[in-house]
Scaffold this motif. Structure first.
Motif, PDB file in Angstrom:
ATOM      1  N   LEU A  78       0.843  -1.138   0.120  1.00 17.02           N
ATOM      2  CA  LEU A  78      -0.034  -0.019   0.023  1.00 17.02           C
ATOM      3  C   LEU A  78       0.982   1.275  -0.051  1.00 17.02           C
ATOM      4  O   LEU A  78       0.557   2.364  -0.738  1.00 17.02           O
ATOM      5  N   GLN A  79       1.982   0.972   0.666  1.00 14.20           N
ATOM      6  CA  GLN A  79       2.662   2.372   0.825  1.00 14.20           C
ATOM      7  C   GLN A  79       3.522   2.607  -0.512  1.00 14.20           C
ATOM      8  O   GLN A  79       3.603   3.709  -0.858  1.00 14.20           O
ATOM      9  N   ARG A  80       3.841   1.752  -1.173  1.00 12.50           N
ATOM     10  CA  ARG A  80       4.420   2.004  -2.587  1.00 12.50           C
ATOM     11  C   ARG A  80       3.445   2.310  -3.821  1.00 12.50           C
ATOM     12  O   ARG A  80       3.723   3.090  -4.386  1.00 12.50           O
ATOM     13  N   LEU A  81       2.123   2.051  -3.268  1.00  7.50           N
ATOM     14  CA  LEU A  81       1.082   2.215  -4.239  1.00  7.50           C
ATOM     15  C   LEU A  81       0.811   3.708  -3.959  1.00  7.50           C
ATOM     16  O   LEU A  81       0.485   4.476  -4.877  1.00  7.50           O
ATOM     17  N   VAL A  82       0.626   4.077  -2.733  1.00  8.03           N
ATOM     18  CA  VAL A  82       0.484   5.471  -2.433  1.00  8.03           C
ATOM     19  C   VAL A  82       1.549   6.612  -2.823  1.00  8.03           C
ATOM     20  O   VAL A  82       1.408   7.524  -3.427  1.00  8.03           O
ATOM     21  N   LEU A  83       2.873   5.974  -2.823  1.00  3.60           N
ATOM     22  CA  LEU A  83       3.953   6.949  -3.503  1.00  3.60           C
ATOM     23  C   LEU A  83       3.934   7.125  -4.759  1.00  3.60           C
ATOM     24  O   LEU A  83       4.115   8.018  -5.599  1.00  3.60           O
ATOM     25  N   SER A  84       3.791   5.900  -5.458  1.00  9.67           N
ATOM     26  CA  SER A  84       3.400   5.859  -7.075  1.00  9.67           C
ATOM     27  C   SER A  84       2.327   6.910  -7.747  1.00  9.67           C
ATOM     28  O   SER A  84       2.412   7.857  -8.576  1.00  9.67           O
ATOM     29  N   HIS A  85       1.225   6.809  -6.901  1.00  7.22           N
ATOM     30  CA  HIS A  85      -0.045   7.719  -7.060  1.00  7.22           C
ATOM     31  C   HIS A  85       0.223   9.437  -6.712  1.00  7.22           C
ATOM     32  O   HIS A  85       0.061  10.096  -7.615  1.00  7.22           O
TER      33      HIS A  85
END
Length: 620
Positions: free
Chosen positions: A161-168
């Motif tokens: 989730l943390q990686r997804l948040v950063l990418s968005h």
């Protein structure tokens, strides 16, 4: 697994939440021992009807991990009507905190609870990332995840989730589907971001009708794709600003109607003089453009052009319409029948559904295969408005009416499907048309009508009733308060009590003869033994616009009259003297008297898929 029948069983209340129960018959397998006969079974289903916001969120992220994906999609589309994105994220983070706080005492449901919450946030980010940009939710979510760094190694869901948040977060926020919609601006200013004021002059009359239709379709498709669906719900609740994507679409529709009026009324011949023949040529060209829009399945501009041609300012120009060829009269009649408001635009809706699914039979001899569709936004907004007017947002106990949200979601889902269809157009945007449409000066409503009367003082009717417009005044056809050209979302207009002026060809409701109702019929707008009706009130001093009310199956005439008076909030003493009023149904240009002791639900004459129209009138 295929499901067939859904049998309602009633309601049940549990922990302050009201659920509806139903029994669904489903096909589960094939019995190979009995000639491959299908095996059927019954499943008990329950869905939330009413509940507090916390319970609705709990249902999103069940601790047992048994996720209802259809409920999630419905919730994400409509939740802004009862809570903000910030409040929703906080509810989710509170639950995530509770789920991770019992790490030492890991229970069986803990991993499932965490997975449910994380999976929902991922869906939210994927489908509605604009919520996070508009409400600055990325910082809150990132701060929370940083505090849980010690758990990410043990809980890979949080790390993903943390990686997804950063990418968005690193992506530049854009409008839905990458579309940048124009803003509403003052006259003379082009609102489209790509229009820098250097576009070539656009001569709509010298351009072929097919080219103008293609240019309009390219613009309409871009704007329609840019509509943010949940802003339609905000629009009917009057919660959004005029900068919303819905108002931008309405503004563009209005611009087209304004140009139809202005270009036709101000048309001049080769000698620079205004003449019926020059106006007739403009009318013919606009009809050709409307027909080309129909062939391109651009129902928005087609409706806008027809609305302009059917306005009172143009309809009354008898000599201008006299020059139309029989072919164009036939085309106009065909388009007029298509957009007829009878039976709640039923013909128009049927054609739109066929075209959107690729099952349309309309001949397209000029164009190659056309796959895109731009619908008339007014029909969708009308449905949302009727639904919002008839059903309350909360019940008498203050619980959120989620059953209403499901019905709204059905309309929003249809809008989303149309947007996907609109993205199939491969037409280039003509900035010259955009600049002309938004910057060219147009006549106001009063200016249009004054000029119309100057041009043809004595005109009262169109040359031929078989080929002329339906004489619907423009303010009845179009949307947005105090605006000349609107997409129809008003439930109705005031009944006309008498004829006046030479431009008014509407039938007078004063000519309607009261009759007694003896017919009985089943409801076409039933919602659990109720019916939605349009109603207005006429007294010696007032004549009100139509509004929608929900009539229960057991309500008598006096109850409906009382609720109508209360809804309009007129002359308080009337509510204590219900016997001073009579209730009528307007049907087939007649006023049908509903007896004082009648059960209104069963007394109505019903036309399929059309809301009955009622009139509360003060007795003589």
């Amino acid at each position: 697994m295929m499901s067939l029948f859904l049998q309602p069983l009633g309601e049940v209340s549990e922990n302050g939440v009201i659920y509806s129960l139903s029994l669904r018959k489903v096909h589960c397998d094939v019995d190979e021992t009995q000639d491959n006969r299908r095996l059927w079974t019954s499943q008990l289903e329950r869905s939330i009807q009413y509940g507090p916001a916390d319970a609705l969120v709990d249902h999103l992220v069940p601790e047992d991990g048994n996720v209802d994906h259809s409920y999630r999609m419905c919730f994400l589309a409509v939740y802004r009507t009862f809570m903000t994105p910030t409040q929703l994220l906080q509810c989710l983070l509170d639950r995530l905190t509770s789920a991770t706080a019992v790490k030492e005492e890991v229970c069986q449901d803990q991993p499932n609870a965490i997975k449910s919450i994380v999976s929902f946030i991922r869906v939210w980010l994927d489908k509605y990332v604009i919520d996070f940009h508009e409400s600055n939710l990325f910082n809150d979510l990132q701060s929370f995840l940083e505090k849980k760094q010690d758990l990410t190694s043990q809980l890979p869901e949080l790390l993903d989730l943390q990686r997804l948040v950063l990418s968005h977060y690193r992506k530049t926020p854009t409008s839905p589907r990458g579309v940048v919609t124009p803003a509403i601006t003052e006259p003379g200013m082009c609102c489209h971001p790509r229009c820098n004021g250097t576009a070539k002059e656009y001569n709509w009359f010298s351009e072929p009708a097919q080219q103008v239709a293609q240019d309009l379709t390219a613009l309409d498709a871009e704007i329609f794709r840019g509509i943010i669906p949940h802003q339609c719900l905000e629009y009917v609740r009057k919660n959004n600003t005029k900068s919303s994507s819905v108002y931008k679409a309405i503004d563009t529709f209005n611009k087209v109607v304004s140009h139809v009026l202005s270009t036709t009324l101000q048309a001049r011949n080769s000698k620079g003089l205004r003449s019926p023949s020059s106006r007739g040529k403009c009318i013919s060209h606009w009809i050709d453009i409307a027909q080309s829009c129909r062939m391109l399945k651009n129902f928005s501009s087609m409706k806008a052009i027809m609305s302009g041609l059917q306005s009172s300012s143009l309809f009354r120009l008898k000599r201008s319409w006299a020059g139309l060829s029989s072919d164009r009269r036939s085309v106009f009649k065909e388009l007029d029948e298509l957009i007829s408001s009878e039976s709640n635009f039923q013909t128009f809706r049927d054609v739109l559904d066929k075209e959107a699914t690729g099952k349309g039979t309309h001949r397209r001899q000029t164009y190659e295969a056309v796959h895109g569709v731009v619908p008339y936004l007014g029909t969708l907004l009308t449905d949302l408005t009727m639904l919002h007017t008839a059903l309350p947002d909360v019940n008498k106990d203050g619980l959120i009416n989620f059953e209403k949200r499901r019905k709204e979601f059905e309309i929003i889902a249809k809008l989303t499907l149309f947007q996907a269809s609109a993205s199939k157009y491969l037409l280039p945007l003509n900035l010259s048309l955009v600049h002309w449409l938004y910057t060219s000066p147009t006549l106001s409503e009063s200016e249009s009508f004054m000029l119309s009367k100057e041009l043809e003082v004595c005109s009262t009717t169109s040359p031929s009733p078989k080929s002329s417009p339906s004489s619907t005044p423009l303010h009845q056809t179009l949307l947005v308060k105090k605006s000349l050209h609107l997409l129809t979302i008003a439930v109705g207009d005031i009944p006309r009590l008498s004829k006046n002026d030479d431009d008014d060809d509407d039938s007078s409701s004063g000519d309607l003869k009261p009759l007694s109702i003896s017919q009985r019929s089943n409801s076409c707008h039933e919602i659990h033994s109720t019916i939605i009706v349009k109603i207005t009130i006429v007294t010696s001093l007032t004549c009100c616009n139509y509004k929608s009310i929900l009539i229960e199956k057991t309500e008598h005439t006096d109850s409906v009259i009382r609720r109508a008076l209360e809804k309009y909030d007129i002359v308080q003493q009337h509510t204590d003297n219900i016997k001073a009023f009579s209730l009528y149904q307007i049907h087939d240009k007649k006023e049908l008297l509903i007896p004082e002791d009648a059960v209104v639900y069963y007394a109505l004459v019903i036309i399929p898929r059309e809301a009955p129209v009622l009139l509360v009138k003060q007795k003589d």
